[in-house]
Scaffold this active site. Structure first.
Site: not given
Ligand SMILES: Cc1ncc(C[n+]2csc(CCOP(=O)(O)OP(=O)(O)O)c2C)c(N)n1
Ligand SMILES: Cc1ncc(C[n+]2csc(CCOP(=O)(O)OP(=O)(O)O)c2C)c(N)n1
Ligand SMILES: [Mg+2]
Ligand SMILES: [Mg+2]
Lengths: 335, 321, 321, 335
Positions: D72, D95, D97, D141
């Site tokens: 981000e 989000f 947050d 969130h």
């Molecule tokens: C700082 C932040 N950015 C974006 C999100 C939204 N988000 C939730 S899970 C996710 C994907 C995460 O991917 P990865 O780290 O590969 O974990 P996986 O879900 O594959 O286990 C995203 C972008 C978040 N929760 N926190």
């Protein structure tokens, strides 16, 4: 017993006492050691960018005074993790403006872990940070962003206006089992004053009536307390006696103390060196028109910086900051 | 490398101007004439000039808290800069930016930056503009060894590599972040190695040697212009003065500093090289030295005489209309 | 690797519990019985269990939005977890945390985390505590491939390496961050390579094979306990279900998913390996399956019957006294 | 002409129009494309985590709709750099947050570059972001952090309460030459309403009197406008006629509109789903007791969330959020 110390030295003394009395207290931050002390040379460590932590590594060693990389998010997050697992870290965020690169560990971790975990964890973390204008450090090193931390449930935020309070508030902050942001206003840092010796705490959440007047209430904190006190002097010369309330704690806010002085005077001006929107000044005014409505004889005025970044040029910076003259003039206009 | 006599004299002029500018500032602060936090670039001139000599006005650079050198190298008006540091209305930022935010977008100089690492994504964005608008411009970012420990470094380089952006990331490894030696906080010997995390090209230049910087930066810039993606270029350098004006320099070995200053001064190295190659006369250089001195004296005199900003300007430029 | 029959049965129980837990949750959401954002761990069981089988209660783990598996592997009470997801007062977080913040510090489980990458510095901090208090505990962080693009990853690993902290950073590379394939946003083939930026050790495990994870994680954990510093351990894995419950899975090739699910199921691989080695009987495993099913039915029934939190609890636990 | 659309679809339409009318408009964010569309397969892209950007990559291509890594700070910083050099980016912060990991590009860059550079640069950047509670997404969130962006000089912050405003405000935001934070409240996202076809803007800085009453003023924005409107219904049944003012823009704040309704009614309640400290509700109250003092017949009350993180459990989350009943009860107590 007390002697005269600058706010910076008072903070240094509080850190020393906290570390002497509790082995779990550690310091970490960028240049809190400050280079130096390579083996076999005569180099000297700097003890922070303005020397506040000077000498502590000599007494407590590099295990308890840790220089970090320039990684504010990482260092505050690390401090939160350490606090959650048994240490009592005092992290330094060199300038409060750097919240831009380090908000998450405070906003989403330190402030929320206990709540989200149903009360199963404590985060005894203190974050020390320089705030405010007054050194021509311009837009990115002069902000008073305590309104951001004060607005976040789960954090506490305190700000001293003089050396003695700095020492006592910092000791209270370190020993608090919650994350506390301890602001070090540039306008106060080099101020010198009487500081009691030994170990004492100034309780968090309790404002201080710095001057008794009775005609009007001036509410300030940090660097605006000296300004409010000077304004009170100006007004006294005209026969207007002002209460000056030093909030000391921005979260929690000592609502009763604000209402008490308002009830007495019926008229309140709040002085904040931060920008006008979404700040402490608005909270104080909103409190007055809510719980203090029946006491109000006049509008509540906010003397703040303008809705603008902090300019560099000395003349602009001076005009940008609240002044005793502006506070006094605001009171006069209330009539 | 084919540098014309004119180009060489221009490069020398810029390097000399930077050096003289910084020396003057130190004097001015110590005389109580300038306020604010000033971080001086003396010693690192070959980096800024070696890179920026190959850029046009439409190419963007971003800089750090230690930004005067990049401004001068990129062609920002020295008088406007001096007036800025004096907080005058005639300053290049109308007195609102000061040393840490000195900038002139008309010269493609997108600002010094008081936030370590914050220029890196700005550059990435400028490179994205160049790519999407197909301008063949490049974006170049200067930052310190310490900045490579910031999350913004990591996130930006990763993005730039994924998108093959026309960017050059120039890390000025001067051995210290404030008072902390680089090796205390960067566990790899060469910061250039960090490019591997992003499958990005990297290179290492002798940051005290204009010609080495020029050549390696030139290759990186040309690759970027050809659409072949970004490069992380590490320039090994040293700052001759303190971290900021007023720094007592107690934390760094005197002999180490002496050695760099005596034996590795980028201006001396430049002069020796051009003399040896017979490309310019010593007298040319001395003439430049004199002109630079005069320029700075004028700049200071004009800045001191210039008007202060009007107080109403505090609320101007917060928003665009 | 010398795992006793007991240890093997325990590992299988945990893996099976995770799988069954996640399958139940999917049903419950689809039946409208559970709310909130749920990210399921099915398919990745060998990673959590392979690592956590070697940790005690005093060792700390942190997790992600996809945290149920790590909780179960670390020994958090399944009934308390289920009650939490039902938002009950009896939940392991009193109904205040939910899926994305499920935690139980009494088991050394310092929380799922809704902020991608935010668990990484928390682990670093836990490892700092272990080091400074000389406890010989380790701190283990689980996070996804996507999280390695966060600044917090970079800053934390750098710090941990500089300080030689007793930490293990386990990246669960499941090929996707939400809907985006890892290779779109991570330009290196193996995420383990990113350790080089920090002069940190790294290793790569087959995340579908409990035994491979167990062995490599074991080495990393032991190195950490011996004070030899942190490791980045990449586990190649795959999530069998959507990114969240409700994900239509339109963005990923069906054949790819089928292949993993049919041929690389960590539970099947485990079963085949222990059967081949004659270490446990199939009947032992089927007995466990039955016990797990019963446990989950009980957990659901108890959660549904449990009291909702009192509204006064909204203001409790914001601050410690 | 108009037809019924959800807020999400109205936002999608605004993005499409903005991109059709200006080639410099690009979108970037995590999963704004959303995977899919590998060559030679029949995969489908998701168009964002709640589908808001669905279909845009098909029309405008991957050069103008860019999926970023989960970075981000990097993506917002990149967007600021792109905005400063000739593009008009619309960045998505999934989000709000996540401001925790991305504040600097807004706080210290987008908001300040123009000022620090003496007016020499424009930052035509829009940041779209989901905010608020109501989906059991819990503490990390569900936050309504618009008070942070509204408090920062140099930024604008807007928040629609219905689909038609969402479309017009977003078009205005994208075409504004300043950085604008466009909040998408979860309570409003799936709301369906009439949305005019074609290209139109709702001006930034202008509040909307959503209901005319005259006895009391209810001030809301985003998700609290429907709440205030329901409260007005409840009160109308008891013979109390409420003005409902929808702020629409949190920075700049339409002070005149607030003072106009206050002058008419003498009594004001502000409804904000965010936490109580340092927020929009305090700013509105502070304005009332400052410039609106002479109009005040009663205290100004703030109906907000409590000073606590957002709890997960549905019953707690419901009690946490302001409700029409609480607003109506607050008005009744004012007498
Ligand atoms: C700082 C932040 N950015 C974006 C999100 C939204 N988000 C939730 S899970 C996710 C994907 C995460 O991917 P990865 O780290 O590969 O974990 P996986 O879900 O594959 O286990 C995203 C972008 C978040 N929760 N926190
Ligand atoms: C985000 C942030 N953290 C810390 C600082 C304080 N600071 C200013 S300069 C500096 C050292 C920078 O070191 P480096 O990147 O190596 O650049 P150098 O000063 O050596 O040119 C620090 C820590 C800052 N300005 N911004
Ligand atoms: Mg350096
Ligand atoms: Mg993943």
């Amino acid at each position: 017993m007390s002697r005269k110390l600058s706010t910076g030295r008072a903070i240094n003394e509080a850190l020393r006492i906290a570390m002497e009395t509790d082995p779990d207290v550690i310091l970490l931050g960028e240049d809190v050691v400050g280079g130096g002390t390579l083996e076999g040379d005569d180099l000297e460590e700097m003890g922070g960018v303005v020397g506040t932590t000077k000498g502590l590594v000599k007494q407590f060693g590099r295990d308890r005074v840790l220089d970090t990389p320039i990684s504010e998010m990482g260092l505050l997050g690390t401090a939160v993790g350490a606090a959650a697992t048994g240490l009592r870290p005092v992290a330094e965020l060199m300038f409060m403006d750097f919240l831009g690169v380090s908000l998450d560990p405070l906003l989403n971790q330190a402030a929320k872990l206990r709540y989200m975990f149903g009360g199963k964890v404590r985060i005894p973390l203190t974050v020390r940070t320089l705030c405010g204008a007054g050194m021509q450090a311009a837009a990115q090193h002069s902000q008073s962003l305590y309104w951001i931390t004060a607005g976040i449930p789960g954090l506490k935020t305190v700000i001293p206006s003089n050396p003695a309070d700095a020492k006592g508030l910092l000791l209270a902050a370190i020993r608090d089992d919650n994350p506390v942001v301890f602001c070090e206003p540039k306008l106060v840092l080099n101020q010198v004053g009487e500081v009691p010796e030994g170990d004492y705490e100034v309780p968090i959440g309790v404002a201080n009536l710095a001057r008794e007047g009775g005609d009007v209430s001036l509410v300030g904190f940090g660097g605006t307390v000296p300004i409010a006190l000077r304004a009170a002097d100006l007004l006294a010369a005209e026969g207007i006696q002002a209460d000056v309330l030093d909030l000391r704690s921005l979260a929690p806010l000592d609502e009763e103390a604000i209402l008490t002085t308002l009830e007495k005077t019926g008229s309140l001006v709040v002085v904040d060196e931060s920008t006008p929107r979404c700040g402490i000044a608005s909270d104080v005014a909103a409190l007055c028109v809510d719980r203090g409505f029946d006491f109000l004889n006049t509008p509540v005025r906010r003397v703040t910086a303008p809705h603008a970044p902090v300019p560099f040029s000395a003349v602009l910076e001076k005009a940008y900051l609240p002044s005793a003259e502006r506070v006094a003039a605001t009171v006069r206009e209330l009539g | 490398m084919q540098l014309s006599r004119e180009q060489l004299l221009d490069a020398y002029t810029r390097m000399r101007t930077i050096r003289a500018f910084e020396e003057k500032l130190e004097e001015l602060v110590k005389a109580g004439k300038l306020g604010g936090f000033l971080h001086l670039y003396a010693g690192e001139e070959a980096v800024a000039v070696g890179v920026c000599s190959q850029l046009g006005n439409a190419d963007i650079v971003t800089s750090t808290h230690r930004g005067h050198g990049h401004c001068i190298a990129k062609g920002v008006d020295v008088k406007g800069m001096m007036a800025e540091l004096f907080g005058r209305a005639t300053g290049v930022c109308k007195g609102k930016g000061g040393s840490m935010h000195i900038a002139d977008v008309d010269c493609g100089m997108l600002g010094a930056n008081g936030i370590v690492g914050a220029g890196i994504p700005l550059t990435t964005g400028a490179a994205l503009t160049a790519k999407l608008k197909k301008t063949e411009n490049v974006a170049v970012c200067f930052f310190g060894d310490g900045a490579t420990n910031q999350g913004q470094f990591h996130e930006s380089l990763n993005m730039a590599s994924n998108w093959k952006l026309p960017a050059v990331y120039v890390v000025e490894n001067n051995g210290f972040g404030e008072f902390t030696p680089t090796e205390y906080v960067v566990p790899v010997k060469d910061i250039a190695e960090r490019a591997r995390s992003y499958a990005m090209r990297s290179d290492i230049a002798d940051g005290m040697d204009f010609f080495d910087v020029y050549e390696r930066a030139g290759e990186a810039i040309e690759r970027a212009r050809r659409g072949e993606g970004p490069t992380l270029l590490e320039c090994k350098t040293y700052r001759f003065m303190g971290h900021f004006v007023g720094d007592p320099l107690v934390y760094r070995p005197k002999e180490e500093a002496e050695d760099w200053i005596q034996n590795r001064d980028p201006l001396q190295i430049f002069e020796a090289k051009v003399a040896e190659a017979g490309l310019v006369e010593e007298s040319d250089l001395r003439e430049i030295d004199g002109a630079v001195t005069r320029l700075l004296e004028e700049a200071i005199a004009e800045a001191e005489a210039a008007p202060l900003p009007d107080l109403s300007s505090i609320l101007a430029d917060v928003y665009a209309e």
